[in-house]
Design a protein around this motif. Structure first.
Motif, short mmCIF file in Angstrom:
data_model
loop_
_atom_site.label_atom_id
_atom_site.label_comp_id
_atom_site.label_asym_id
_atom_site.label_seq_id
_atom_site.Cartn_x
_atom_site.Cartn_y
_atom_site.Cartn_z
N LEU A 151 1.04 -0.63 -0.23
CA LEU A 151 0.16 0.23 0.13
C LEU A 151 1.04 0.96 -0.25
CD1 LEU A 151 -3.21 0.42 0.19
CD2 LEU A 151 -3.08 1.34 2.54
N GLN A 152 0.97 1.49 -1.11
CA GLN A 152 1.51 3.23 -1.22
C GLN A 152 0.29 4.56 -1.97
OE1 GLN A 152 5.21 1.93 -3.74
NE2 GLN A 152 5.25 4.77 -3.58
N ILE A 153 1.35 6.02 -1.24
CA ILE A 153 0.92 7.15 -1.32
C ILE A 153 1.77 7.33 -2.21
CG2 ILE A 153 -0.37 9.26 -0.45
CD1 ILE A 153 -0.45 7.98 2.58
N VAL A 154 1.35 7.85 -3.24
CA VAL A 154 2.26 9.15 -4.16
C VAL A 154 1.75 10.22 -4.54
CG1 VAL A 154 3.72 6.47 -5.08
CG2 VAL A 154 0.90 7.29 -6.03
N PRO A 155 2.26 11.63 -4.41
CA PRO A 155 2.32 12.26 -4.71
C PRO A 155 1.71 12.36 -6.57
CG PRO A 155 4.52 12.21 -4.42
CD PRO A 155 4.31 11.44 -4.23
N VAL A 156 0.48 13.09 -6.57
CA VAL A 156 0.02 13.42 -8.39
C VAL A 156 1.03 14.32 -8.50
CG1 VAL A 156 -2.09 13.50 -9.57
CG2 VAL A 156 -2.09 11.66 -8.15
N GLY A 157 2.02 14.91 -9.23
CA GLY A 157 2.37 16.12 -9.01
C GLY A 157 3.13 16.52 -8.37
N PRO A 158 3.64 17.94 -8.69
CA PRO A 158 4.92 18.11 -7.79
C PRO A 158 4.15 18.57 -6.28
CG PRO A 158 5.62 19.06 -9.73
CD PRO A 158 4.62 18.83 -9.70
N ILE A 159 4.74 18.11 -5.02
CA ILE A 159 4.11 18.89 -3.57
C ILE A 159 3.96 20.42 -3.61
CG2 ILE A 159 4.30 18.51 -0.88
CD1 ILE A 159 4.94 16.29 -1.94
N GLU A 234 -4.78 -5.58 7.46
CA GLU A 234 -5.06 -4.23 7.98
C GLU A 234 -3.47 -3.95 7.14
OE1 GLU A 234 -5.73 -1.14 10.92
OE2 GLU A 234 -4.08 -1.04 10.71
N HIS A 235 -4.12 -3.02 6.28
CA HIS A 235 -2.84 -2.54 5.50
C HIS A 235 -2.34 -0.54 6.07
CE1 HIS A 235 -1.58 -6.18 2.61
NE2 HIS A 235 -2.96 -5.71 2.61
N ARG A 236 -1.35 -0.01 6.37
CA ARG A 236 -1.68 1.26 6.54
C ARG A 236 -0.53 1.26 6.60
NH1 ARG A 236 -3.97 3.66 11.81
NH2 ARG A 236 -5.23 2.03 11.52
N ALA A 237 -0.30 3.09 5.60
CA ALA A 237 0.25 3.67 5.07
C ALA A 237 0.83 4.54 5.42
CB ALA A 237 0.95 3.26 3.74
N THR A 238 2.31 5.32 4.98
CA THR A 238 1.80 7.21 5.89
C THR A 238 3.33 6.85 4.68
OG1 THR A 238 4.74 6.02 7.16
CG2 THR A 238 2.07 7.10 7.79
N LEU A 239 2.91 8.70 4.61
CA LEU A 239 3.98 9.23 3.48
C LEU A 239 4.15 10.25 4.24
CD1 LEU A 239 5.16 9.72 0.60
CD2 LEU A 239 3.67 11.44 -0.43
N SER A 240 5.10 10.74 4.55
CA SER A 240 5.94 11.51 5.13
C SER A 240 7.00 12.62 4.05
CB SER A 240 6.51 11.43 6.84
OG SER A 240 8.08 10.27 6.33
N PHE A 241 6.57 14.41 4.82
CA PHE A 241 8.01 14.98 3.82
C PHE A 241 8.31 16.02 4.86
CE2 PHE A 241 3.30 15.05 1.76
CZ PHE A 241 3.29 16.16 1.91
N ILE A 242 9.20 16.98 4.01
CA ILE A 242 9.05 18.37 5.19
C ILE A 242 8.85 19.97 4.17
CG2 ILE A 242 10.33 19.99 6.70
CD1 ILE A 242 12.03 16.79 7.07
N LEU A 243 7.58 20.36 4.05
CA LEU A 243 7.95 21.63 3.81
C LEU A 243 8.60 22.34 4.04
CD1 LEU A 243 3.52 22.95 2.80
CD2 LEU A 243 5.51 21.14 1.78
N PRO A 244 9.75 23.26 3.44
CA PRO A 244 11.18 24.16 4.21
C PRO A 244 10.44 25.64 4.39
CG PRO A 244 10.93 24.44 1.99
CD PRO A 244 10.30 23.28 2.41
N HIS A 245 10.76 26.11 5.67
CA HIS A 245 10.41 27.05 6.51
C HIS A 245 11.66 28.32 5.55
CE1 HIS A 245 14.25 26.86 8.71
NE2 HIS A 245 14.16 25.75 9.41
N LYS A 246 10.94 30.16 6.15
CA LYS A 246 11.93 30.67 5.76
C LYS A 246 13.65 30.66 6.59
CE LYS A 246 8.27 33.59 5.03
NZ LYS A 246 7.68 35.01 5.63
N PRO A 247 14.73 31.06 5.30
CA PRO A 247 15.83 31.66 5.91
C PRO A 247 16.15 32.18 7.52
CG PRO A 247 16.01 31.51 3.61
CD PRO A 247 14.10 31.59 4.11
N GLU A 248 17.12 31.16 8.04
CA GLU A 248 16.86 32.38 9.60
C GLU A 248 17.58 33.50 9.20
OE1 GLU A 248 18.41 28.96 12.56
OE2 GLU A 248 16.55 28.84 11.99
#
Length: 248
Positions: A151-159, A234-248
């Protein structure tokens, strides 16, 4: 006669929904990847409950790393104090893991036991749990079907790089789009949310929730491959990713 058919359809749908809800309550925990002290870690838990992943490391049946060309590169999951971290000498575009959490039975008193249907014939429900996790280190990568991710989650186009922006995701089961999968858009911060359900193309649309870590989750109750031992998988899948924050 027409009204009778409609009523029957509604009842069947309600019963099926109730069974699905009951099934997903058996094993609410998942695995996902997140940063811990500048290291990528595999987390086991639900919501803010970051439970003992080290104890469950022997249940991980596979982990893979991928470079920018989606070629496999060596990775190791290892105990690092109280957490499990990802060890690799090469830059990673993605990391995956699979955990076989085994067979669990729910007794009439609501308690869960690590027993099969043969061992507990009067159990309310018995299921086999599999957990899958994918971490993306690139928001623009076109994600292929990855080995071991039943079981896999894939983005449809860029995130999108900003929270609140719309995005679309597809859920694949055995490599094919799967309708009727429960989908949670923020498994860490809102694990009790009312799930969306994937459409006929296995897709959901949502607004990206966090300017930081995002953990999406999909839950699919599939047919059993051993009816004598458990009622379903039961199939339980995750997709994790990080949105970047503004430069410090």
């Amino acid at each position: 006669m027409k009204h009778s058919k409609l009523f029957t359809t509604a009842v069947v749908a309600a019963v099926a929904g109730g069974l699905l809800l009951a099934a997903t309550q058996v094993s609410a925990h998942a695995i996902w990847f997140a940063q811990r002290s500048k290291q990528l870690a595999m987390i086991y838990g639900v919501g803010a409950d970051d439970l003992d992943a080290v104890k469950r490391l022997p249940l991980v049946t596979g982990s893979k790393g991928y470079n920018a060309s989606w070629q496999e590169v060596p990775v190791t999951l290892k105990a690092n104090g109280p957490i499990v971290t990802v060890d690799s000498d090469e830059p990673l575009t993605a990391v995956t893991a699979v955990m076989d959490y085994g067979v669990w039975a729910r007794a009439k008193d609501g308690e869960f036991y690590k027993k099969t249907r043969e061992e507990m014939p009067d159990a309310v429900m018995v299921e086999h749990n599999y957990k899958y996790g994918v971490f993306l280190n690139s928001l623009t990568a076109e994600v292929p079907l990855l080995a071991g991710q039943v079981l896999q989650i894939v983005p449809v186009g860029p995130i999108p790089e900003l929270y609140g922006k719309p995005a679309k995701f597809k859920v694949l089961f055995n490599g094919k789009p799967q309708a009727g999968v429960q989908f949670l858009h923020d498994y860490v911060n809102d694990p009790d949310q009312t799930p969306q359900v994937t459409d006929a193309n296995g897709e959901v649309s949502l607004d990206i929730r966090n300017q930081g870590l995002n953990v999406l989750a999909a839950i699919y109750i599939g047919p059993t491959d051993d009816k004598a031992k458990y009622d379903h998988i039961e199939h339980r899948a995750t997709l994790s990713f990080i949105l970047p924050h503004k430069p410090e």
